[in-house]
Write a protein that holds these residues in place. Structure first.
Motif, PDB file in Angstrom:
ATOM      1  N   ARG A   4      55.979  40.543  57.299  1.00 46.79           N
ATOM      2  CA  ARG A   4      56.136  39.104  57.182  1.00 46.79           C
ATOM      3  C   ARG A   4      54.775  38.410  57.171  1.00 46.79           C
ATOM      4  NH1 ARG A   4      60.069  36.430  61.466  1.00 46.79           N
ATOM      5  NH2 ARG A   4      61.451  37.924  60.420  1.00 46.79           N
ATOM      6  N   ARG A   5      53.870  38.906  58.006  1.00 47.28           N
ATOM      7  CA  ARG A   5      52.528  38.317  58.063  1.00 47.28           C
ATOM      8  C   ARG A   5      51.777  38.546  56.756  1.00 47.28           C
ATOM      9  NH1 ARG A   5      49.267  40.088  63.198  1.00 47.28           N
ATOM     10  NH2 ARG A   5      51.068  39.026  64.100  1.00 47.28           N
ATOM     11  N   ASN A   6      51.893  39.758  56.209  1.00 44.99           N
ATOM     12  CA  ASN A   6      51.228  40.067  54.934  1.00 44.99           C
ATOM     13  C   ASN A   6      51.804  39.228  53.797  1.00 44.99           C
ATOM     14  OD1 ASN A   6      49.541  41.990  56.074  1.00 44.99           O
ATOM     15  ND2 ASN A   6      50.992  43.678  55.729  1.00 44.99           N
ATOM     16  N   HIS A   7      53.134  39.048  53.828  1.00 42.79           N
ATOM     17  CA  HIS A   7      53.783  38.224  52.798  1.00 42.79           C
ATOM     18  C   HIS A   7      53.305  36.786  52.901  1.00 42.79           C
ATOM     19  CE1 HIS A   7      56.852  36.719  50.088  1.00 42.79           C
ATOM     20  NE2 HIS A   7      57.207  35.829  51.001  1.00 42.79           N
ATOM     21  N   SER A   8      53.162  36.290  54.131  1.00 43.33           N
ATOM     22  CA  SER A   8      52.694  34.924  54.338  1.00 43.33           C
ATOM     23  C   SER A   8      51.267  34.750  53.824  1.00 43.33           C
ATOM     24  CB  SER A   8      52.750  34.575  55.828  1.00 43.33           C
ATOM     25  OG  SER A   8      52.273  33.271  56.061  1.00 43.33           O
ATOM     26  N   LYS A   9      50.415  35.733  54.049  1.00 41.64           N
ATOM     27  CA  LYS A   9      49.035  35.674  53.571  1.00 41.64           C
ATOM     28  C   LYS A   9      48.981  35.673  52.047  1.00 41.64           C
ATOM     29  CE  LYS A   9      46.680  37.818  57.519  1.00 41.64           C
ATOM     30  NZ  LYS A   9      45.874  38.978  57.975  1.00 41.64           N
ATOM     31  N   LYS A  10      49.862  36.464  51.428  1.00 36.65           N
ATOM     32  CA  LYS A  10      49.904  36.519  49.962  1.00 36.65           C
ATOM     33  C   LYS A  10      50.345  35.173  49.381  1.00 36.65           C
ATOM     34  CE  LYS A  10      50.768  41.493  49.528  1.00 36.65           C
ATOM     35  NZ  LYS A  10      51.734  42.541  49.118  1.00 36.65           N
ATOM     36  N   VAL A  11      51.333  34.543  50.026  1.00 33.80           N
ATOM     37  CA  VAL A  11      51.818  33.243  49.561  1.00 33.80           C
ATOM     38  C   VAL A  11      50.717  32.190  49.682  1.00 33.80           C
ATOM     39  CG1 VAL A  11      53.432  31.358  50.035  1.00 33.80           C
ATOM     40  CG2 VAL A  11      54.232  33.729  50.075  1.00 33.80           C
ATOM     41  N   ILE A  12      49.990  32.219  50.814  1.00 36.47           N
ATOM     42  CA  ILE A  12      48.899  31.272  51.039  1.00 36.47           C
ATOM     43  C   ILE A  12      47.797  31.474  50.003  1.00 36.47           C
ATOM     44  CG2 ILE A  12      47.041  30.619  52.629  1.00 36.47           C
ATOM     45  CD1 ILE A  12      48.993  31.347  54.929  1.00 36.47           C
ATOM     46  N   LEU A  13      47.460  32.739  49.731  1.00 40.59           N
ATOM     47  CA  LEU A  13      46.417  33.049  48.746  1.00 40.59           C
ATOM     48  C   LEU A  13      46.833  32.618  47.344  1.00 40.59           C
ATOM     49  CD1 LEU A  13      43.697  34.383  48.153  1.00 40.59           C
ATOM     50  CD2 LEU A  13      44.901  36.573  47.865  1.00 40.59           C
ATOM     51  N   LEU A  14      48.113  32.869  47.016  1.00 43.17           N
ATOM     52  CA  LEU A  14      48.630  32.471  45.707  1.00 43.17           C
ATOM     53  C   LEU A  14      48.592  30.957  45.539  1.00 43.17           C
ATOM     54  CD1 LEU A  14      50.001  33.221  43.030  1.00 43.17           C
ATOM     55  CD2 LEU A  14      52.212  33.115  44.228  1.00 43.17           C
ATOM     56  N   ARG A  15      48.996  30.244  46.576  1.00 41.28           N
ATOM     57  CA  ARG A  15      48.993  28.785  46.538  1.00 41.28           C
ATOM     58  C   ARG A  15      47.569  28.248  46.392  1.00 41.28           C
ATOM     59  NH1 ARG A  15      51.492  26.688  51.732  1.00 41.28           N
ATOM     60  NH2 ARG A  15      53.271  27.818  50.898  1.00 41.28           N
ATOM     61  N   LYS A  16      46.646  28.882  47.100  1.00 38.84           N
ATOM     62  CA  LYS A  16      45.242  28.468  47.042  1.00 38.84           C
ATOM     63  C   LYS A  16      44.664  28.678  45.637  1.00 38.84           C
ATOM     64  CE  LYS A  16      40.860  29.188  49.490  1.00 38.84           C
ATOM     65  NZ  LYS A  16      40.197  29.908  50.605  1.00 38.84           N
ATOM     66  N   ASN A  17      44.917  29.850  45.063  1.00 38.08           N
ATOM     67  CA  ASN A  17      44.408  30.148  43.723  1.00 38.08           C
ATOM     68  C   ASN A  17      45.051  29.251  42.665  1.00 38.08           C
ATOM     69  OD1 ASN A  17      42.773  32.169  44.754  1.00 38.08           O
ATOM     70  ND2 ASN A  17      44.221  33.816  44.303  1.00 38.08           N
ATOM     71  N   LEU A  18      46.331  28.944  42.858  1.00 37.44           N
ATOM     72  CA  LEU A  18      47.025  28.052  41.922  1.00 37.44           C
ATOM     73  C   LEU A  18      46.443  26.638  41.988  1.00 37.44           C
ATOM     74  CD1 LEU A  18      49.315  27.785  39.876  1.00 37.44           C
ATOM     75  CD2 LEU A  18      50.854  27.213  41.762  1.00 37.44           C
ATOM     76  N   THR A  19      46.115  26.202  43.202  1.00 38.13           N
ATOM     77  CA  THR A  19      45.503  24.882  43.382  1.00 38.13           C
ATOM     78  C   THR A  19      44.153  24.812  42.680  1.00 38.13           C
ATOM     79  OG1 THR A  19      46.594  24.586  45.530  1.00 38.13           O
ATOM     80  CG2 THR A  19      44.681  23.205  45.082  1.00 38.13           C
ATOM     81  N   ILE A  20      43.343  25.858  42.839  1.00 36.80           N
ATOM     82  CA  ILE A  20      42.036  25.919  42.184  1.00 36.80           C
ATOM     83  C   ILE A  20      42.204  25.891  40.668  1.00 36.80           C
ATOM     84  CG2 ILE A  20      39.985  27.341  41.792  1.00 36.80           C
ATOM     85  CD1 ILE A  20      40.339  28.412  44.644  1.00 36.80           C
ATOM     86  N   THR A  21      43.160  26.664  40.169  1.00 35.13           N
ATOM     87  CA  THR A  21      43.395  26.763  38.724  1.00 35.13           C
ATOM     88  C   THR A  21      43.796  25.422  38.118  1.00 35.13           C
ATOM     89  OG1 THR A  21      44.059  29.087  38.942  1.00 35.13           O
ATOM     90  CG2 THR A  21      44.744  27.925  36.937  1.00 35.13           C
ATOM     91  N   VAL A  22      44.783  24.772  38.718  1.00 35.94           N
ATOM     92  CA  VAL A  22      45.250  23.487  38.192  1.00 35.94           C
ATOM     93  C   VAL A  22      44.139  22.441  38.283  1.00 35.94           C
ATOM     94  CG1 VAL A  22      46.897  21.594  38.511  1.00 35.94           C
ATOM     95  CG2 VAL A  22      47.661  23.970  38.740  1.00 35.94           C
ATOM     96  N   GLY A  23      43.421  22.434  39.394  1.00 39.21           N
ATOM     97  CA  GLY A  23      42.331  21.481  39.569  1.00 39.21           C
ATOM     98  C   GLY A  23      41.236  21.657  38.536  1.00 39.21           C
ATOM     99  N   ALA A  24      40.840  22.901  38.283  1.00 42.77           N
ATOM    100  CA  ALA A  24      39.794  23.187  37.295  1.00 42.77           C
ATOM    101  C   ALA A  24      40.240  22.792  35.882  1.00 42.77           C
ATOM    102  CB  ALA A  24      39.426  24.664  37.342  1.00 42.77           C
ATOM    103  N   ILE A  25      41.519  23.004  35.578  1.00 42.79           N
ATOM    104  CA  ILE A  25      42.053  22.615  34.266  1.00 42.79           C
ATOM    105  C   ILE A  25      41.965  21.098  34.078  1.00 42.79           C
ATOM    106  CG2 ILE A  25      44.173  22.443  32.892  1.00 42.79           C
ATOM    107  CD1 ILE A  25      44.958  25.203  33.974  1.00 42.79           C
TER     108      ILE A  25
END
Length: 294
Positions: A4-25
């Motif tokens: 559960r902890r690993n899944h939570s970290k993956k979700v946080i990382l995915l959300r962070k990378n998605l935020t960076i991607t949309v912002g840069a676009i």
């Protein structure tokens, strides 16, 4: 539990990378669709690239593309920054810069033919500000002058990074004034101002709160009402009234913007003579607010 902890970290990382991607676009769209077609040099490496494209028409048909100049300029900066800061620290910056450059390369430059430069600067500043705020909220950047200022600061610790960045961007805007004219430069400054305000609002708005100090003889009842009614923690600080020379507890509490009205109502309903001080809080991390994650 570990899964559960690993899944939570993956979700946080995915959300962070998605935020960076949309912002840069969004930042790249502001450059290709507004700043470059309108000749608004808003500082940063993109602003310098707009100037370079304009003055290199005789060397390259249409001038050196903004995305190409951005890549060529960022390569040496990244090599130096990686050596100083390490590859792990630079990952978010690399991601933001890669998306930023790819978007500028793929999306064609299109002139919407704004008849009003003020409208163009406001729209461009707002779009750029949203993108910049999203990138900054994910602890990233798109390289360029931000990276250059960080590198210069590493060798000149007595000069702060914001001051260095201000001088660099100011010089680029001044250069833009010589190429595109003073009027365009002044509108570019408006775009920079709007972008800064919007990005600050996004970054700080995520963590904005209110802080209340409550001075009352009924501090125990008020504290109990806040803790049970709002489920917020309250801290009692020892204080002495210099006029009355009386010792009492001063309550300290941090709540959301919506809850500050309830705090005031609780305090005044219990003790109409209570003295309340309310301040803005720029950033709050901890239980009940934003949890800090590395």
């Amino acid at each position: 539990m570990d899964k559960r902890r690993n899944h939570s970290k993956k979700v946080i990382l995915l959300r962070k990378n998605l935020t960076i991607t949309v912002g840069a676009i969004l930042m790249a769209l502001a450059v290709n669709l507004i700043f470059e077609p309108m000749g608004l040099v808003t500082g940063g490496l993109a602003g310098l690239a707009i100037v370079v494209k304009e003055v290199t028409n005789f060397l390259w048909e249409g001038g050196i593309p903004i995305w190409l100049f951005t890549v060529l300029s960022n390569v040496p900066l990244f090599l130096i920054a990686i050596r100083l800061l390490g590859i792990k620290t630079m990952f978010n910056v690399l991601l933001g810069t890669a998306v930023y450059v790819l978007t500028m390369m793929v999306v064609p430059i299109y002139n919407f033919k704004f008849e009003d430069l003020l409208l163009a600067s406001l729209v461009g500043g707002a779009i750029s500000g949203v993108g910049l705020g999203m990138v900054f909220s994910a602890s990233a950047s798109t390289g360029g002058t931000d990276l250059l200022a960080t590198i210069i600061h590493a060798y000149n610790r007595h000069i702060s990074t914001p001051i260095i960045l201000t001088f660099i961007d100011g010089a680029i805007i001044l250069l833009g004034a010589f190429v595109f004219g003073l009027e365009n430069a002044l509108y570019a400054i408006i775009a920079v101002f709007v972008s800064a305000k919007v990005s600050d609002g996004i970054v700080e708005g995520l963590k904005f709160a209110k802080m209340a100090y409550i001075i009352s003889d009924e501090y125990e009842k008020i504290a109990e009402a806040i803790m049970t009614g709002l489920d917020r923690g309250v801290t009692g600080l020892s204080s002495t009234g210099m006029y009355s020379n009386k010792d009492r507890k001063m309550l300290f509490c941090v709540v959301s913007k919506k809850e500050i009205v309830k705090i005031t109502e609780i305090a005044k309903s219990i003790d109409p003579k209570s003295f309340i001080i309310v301040n803005d809080v720029r950033e709050v991390m901890g239980e009940g607010f934003i949890e800090y994650r590395q």
